[in-house]
Design a protein around this motif. Structure first.
Motif, PDB file in Angstrom:
ATOM      1  N   ASN A 166      64.970  -0.897 -40.273  1.00 33.31           N
ATOM      2  CA  ASN A 166      63.989  -0.830 -39.193  1.00 33.31           C
ATOM      3  C   ASN A 166      62.771  -0.029 -39.618  1.00 33.31           C
ATOM      4  OD1 ASN A 166      62.782  -1.090 -36.712  1.00 33.31           O
ATOM      5  ND2 ASN A 166      64.328   0.043 -35.580  1.00 33.31           N
ATOM      6  N   PHE A 167      63.012   1.081 -40.304  1.00 28.79           N
ATOM      7  CA  PHE A 167      61.900   1.903 -40.798  1.00 28.79           C
ATOM      8  C   PHE A 167      61.033   1.090 -41.757  1.00 28.79           C
ATOM      9  CE2 PHE A 167      59.804   4.911 -43.583  1.00 28.79           C
ATOM     10  CZ  PHE A 167      59.428   5.942 -42.742  1.00 28.79           C
ATOM     11  N   ARG A 168      61.670   0.393 -42.676  1.00 30.96           N
ATOM     12  CA  ARG A 168      60.938  -0.397 -43.663  1.00 30.96           C
ATOM     13  C   ARG A 168      60.143  -1.515 -42.989  1.00 30.96           C
ATOM     14  NH1 ARG A 168      63.277  -0.452 -49.054  1.00 30.96           N
ATOM     15  NH2 ARG A 168      63.046  -2.700 -49.108  1.00 30.96           N
ATOM     16  N   GLN A 169      60.730  -2.161 -41.991  1.00 29.61           N
ATOM     17  CA  GLN A 169      60.041  -3.249 -41.297  1.00 29.61           C
ATOM     18  C   GLN A 169      58.811  -2.744 -40.549  1.00 29.61           C
ATOM     19  OE1 GLN A 169      63.108  -4.976 -38.868  1.00 29.61           O
ATOM     20  NE2 GLN A 169      64.234  -5.807 -40.620  1.00 29.61           N
ATOM     21  N   LYS A 170      58.967  -1.610 -39.865  1.00 34.09           N
ATOM     22  CA  LYS A 170      57.837  -1.042 -39.122  1.00 34.09           C
ATOM     23  C   LYS A 170      56.725  -0.613 -40.083  1.00 34.09           C
ATOM     24  CE  LYS A 170      60.537   0.699 -35.176  1.00 34.09           C
ATOM     25  NZ  LYS A 170      59.832  -0.052 -34.119  1.00 34.09           N
ATOM     26  N   LEU A 171      57.114  -0.042 -41.219  1.00 34.18           N
ATOM     27  CA  LEU A 171      56.126   0.396 -42.195  1.00 34.18           C
ATOM     28  C   LEU A 171      55.389  -0.798 -42.790  1.00 34.18           C
ATOM     29  CD1 LEU A 171      54.782   2.596 -43.849  1.00 34.18           C
ATOM     30  CD2 LEU A 171      56.733   2.565 -45.416  1.00 34.18           C
ATOM     31  N   SER A 172      56.134  -1.842 -43.113  1.00 35.01           N
ATOM     32  CA  SER A 172      55.521  -3.040 -43.683  1.00 35.01           C
ATOM     33  C   SER A 172      54.527  -3.663 -42.705  1.00 35.01           C
ATOM     34  CB  SER A 172      56.609  -4.051 -44.059  1.00 35.01           C
ATOM     35  OG  SER A 172      56.039  -5.249 -44.540  1.00 35.01           O
ATOM     36  N   ARG A 173      54.908  -3.725 -41.423  1.00 34.92           N
ATOM     37  CA  ARG A 173      54.020  -4.316 -40.414  1.00 34.92           C
ATOM     38  C   ARG A 173      52.765  -3.455 -40.229  1.00 34.92           C
ATOM     39  NH1 ARG A 173      54.277  -7.754 -35.941  1.00 34.92           N
ATOM     40  NH2 ARG A 173      52.125  -7.958 -35.204  1.00 34.92           N
ATOM     41  N   ALA A 174      52.937  -2.154 -40.202  1.00 39.25           N
ATOM     42  CA  ALA A 174      51.787  -1.265 -40.045  1.00 39.25           C
ATOM     43  C   ALA A 174      50.824  -1.399 -41.230  1.00 39.25           C
ATOM     44  CB  ALA A 174      52.258   0.185 -39.911  1.00 39.25           C
ATOM     45  N   ARG A 175      51.372  -1.474 -42.439  1.00 39.84           N
ATOM     46  CA  ARG A 175      50.542  -1.657 -43.621  1.00 39.84           C
ATOM     47  C   ARG A 175      49.710  -2.934 -43.518  1.00 39.84           C
ATOM     48  NH1 ARG A 175      55.357  -0.647 -48.011  1.00 39.84           N
ATOM     49  NH2 ARG A 175      55.164   1.621 -48.276  1.00 39.84           N
ATOM     50  N   LYS A 176      50.375  -4.008 -43.144  1.00 38.00           N
ATOM     51  CA  LYS A 176      49.697  -5.300 -43.067  1.00 38.00           C
ATOM     52  C   LYS A 176      48.613  -5.289 -42.002  1.00 38.00           C
ATOM     53  CE  LYS A 176      53.652  -8.015 -44.689  1.00 38.00           C
ATOM     54  NZ  LYS A 176      54.682  -9.011 -44.327  1.00 38.00           N
ATOM     55  N   ASP A 177      48.918  -4.749 -40.823  1.00 38.86           N
ATOM     56  CA  ASP A 177      47.940  -4.737 -39.729  1.00 38.86           C
ATOM     57  C   ASP A 177      46.702  -3.934 -40.107  1.00 38.86           C
ATOM     58  OD1 ASP A 177      49.636  -6.273 -38.231  1.00 38.86           O
ATOM     59  OD2 ASP A 177      50.351  -4.647 -36.945  1.00 38.86           O
ATOM     60  N   LEU A 178      46.911  -2.754 -40.677  1.00 39.69           N
ATOM     61  CA  LEU A 178      45.772  -1.917 -41.053  1.00 39.69           C
ATOM     62  C   LEU A 178      44.982  -2.536 -42.201  1.00 39.69           C
ATOM     63  CD1 LEU A 178      47.242   1.700 -40.814  1.00 39.69           C
ATOM     64  CD2 LEU A 178      45.193   0.871 -39.651  1.00 39.69           C
ATOM     65  N   PHE A 179      45.701  -3.043 -43.193  1.00 41.56           N
ATOM     66  CA  PHE A 179      45.016  -3.639 -44.332  1.00 41.56           C
ATOM     67  C   PHE A 179      44.213  -4.858 -43.908  1.00 41.56           C
ATOM     68  CE2 PHE A 179      44.895  -6.797 -47.745  1.00 41.56           C
ATOM     69  CZ  PHE A 179      44.102  -6.112 -48.657  1.00 41.56           C
ATOM     70  N   ASN A 180      44.789  -5.708 -43.085  1.00 44.85           N
ATOM     71  CA  ASN A 180      44.077  -6.916 -42.659  1.00 44.85           C
ATOM     72  C   ASN A 180      42.783  -6.569 -41.935  1.00 44.85           C
ATOM     73  OD1 ASN A 180      45.968  -8.653 -43.752  1.00 44.85           O
ATOM     74  ND2 ASN A 180      47.144  -8.844 -41.844  1.00 44.85           N
ATOM     75  N   PHE A 181      42.842  -5.555 -41.069  1.00 46.12           N
ATOM     76  CA  PHE A 181      41.637  -5.150 -40.339  1.00 46.12           C
ATOM     77  C   PHE A 181      40.600  -4.583 -41.303  1.00 46.12           C
ATOM     78  CE2 PHE A 181      39.078  -1.922 -38.180  1.00 46.12           C
ATOM     79  CZ  PHE A 181      38.508  -2.685 -37.178  1.00 46.12           C
TER      80      PHE A 181
END
Length: 299
Positions: A178-193
């Motif tokens: 769960n930690f890894r999934q949340k971190l991966s999603r946060a990375r993607k959202d911030l990077f995409n923006f």
């Protein structure tokens, strides 16, 4: 008066300081507080994007530390125990005004677009160097606030402070996956923006910190007389947290996270008025039977 930051206390472990504090040493209690307060404050500042809110949270957590210290049974690491208290404080409190003002990347994008770009001369860039840096920090803190709180907290812990997946999952009482999934999603959202908007990531993007600085000042987002993020620090978050130990497992994001990791790690002595008032209350002496000849937190 005994110096609470002398090597006699600074070199002791958390458990040793706790034992001394519970046996009546105010100096040991202050050394314990001093050791952890900056980490709590800097996490709070990134979580909430507001200096006053971060200071209030730091006070509340430190008060909880003191009032609950006798309940710590050493069944876990003290830092795990303390930081769980801290993170629960983040996740349970009402949304701050800063969070309400930046609830999504779309809102932040509209806010940025509403501020015109005004190119600066080389002389102006030199004269406004601190304000330009403050503009960058203000903008990037706004980006963090676009993440959901649990996702934001995971990103701050895992990406900025280099806490590994095992420890991060333990601190937040969630599974490692769960930690890894949340971190991966946060990375993607911030990077995409940032990849689509920010000139720090792609030179083709028109949004530049220097070009937005005068607009941020006019809009009241940056106060040249009272900088919020770009002051009172000697180190960066990266210097405090250390180098990355783990490679990204599922998402290559170039070097965008390094920009966040270079943000200031503030080590100022916070003016914890409410906290000081609590420490001088008779109830605290009753909890710890603290010695009268030791003083605490004179800031």
């Amino acid at each position: 008066m005994e110096n609470p930051f002398s090597s006699n206390y600074r070199d002791k472990s958390d458990d040793e300081l706790i034992d001394s504090a519970l046996n009546g040493s105010m100096a040991a209690l202050e050394a314990l507080i001093y050791r952890h307060q900056h980490f709590i404050y800097n996490i709070a500042l990134k979580m909430m994007g507001n200096v006053q809110v971060a200071q209030d949270i730091t006070q509340e957590v430190l008060i909880k530390l003191i009032t609950n210290l006798s309940k710590f049974k050493k069944e876990s690491n003290f830092r795990t125990w303390l930081y769980r208290i801290t993170f629960n404080q983040f996740l349970q409190m009402k949304k701050s005004m800063s969070e309400l003002a930046t609830e999504s990347f779309e809102i932040v994008e509209k806010q940025l677009d509403s501020i015109p770009i005004q190119a600066l001369s080389l002389l102006e860039e030199s004269e406004l160097r601190d304000q330009i840096e403050e503009t960058k920090l203000t903008c990037m803190n706004g980006m963090l606030l676009c993440l959901e709180r649990d996702q934001r907290l995971v990103f701050i812990l895992g990406e900025l402070f280099n806490i590994n997946h095992d420890l991060g999952a333990n601190l937040l009482n969630i599974s490692k996956d769960n930690f890894r999934q949340k971190l991966s999603r946060a990375r993607k959202d911030l990077f995409n923006f940032m990849n689509n908007k920010c000139g720090l990531i792609r030179k083709e993007n028109p949004c530049r910190c220097s070009g937005k600085t005068k607009g941020f000042i006019r809009a009241g987002k940056v106060n040249p007389e009272n900088l919020q993020f770009n002051k009172d620090y000697l180190k960066t978050i990266k210097e405090v947290s250390g180098q990355k130990k783990d490679e990204y497992d599922d998402f290559v994001i170039e070097n965008y996270a390094d920009i966040f990791a270079k943000h200031p790690f503030q080590e100022k002595e916070h003016k914890l008025i409410k906290f000081n008032r609590f420490l001088n209350n008779d109830s605290l002496s009753n909890i710890f039977s603290l010695r009268d000849n030791e003083n605490i937190t004179k800031q």
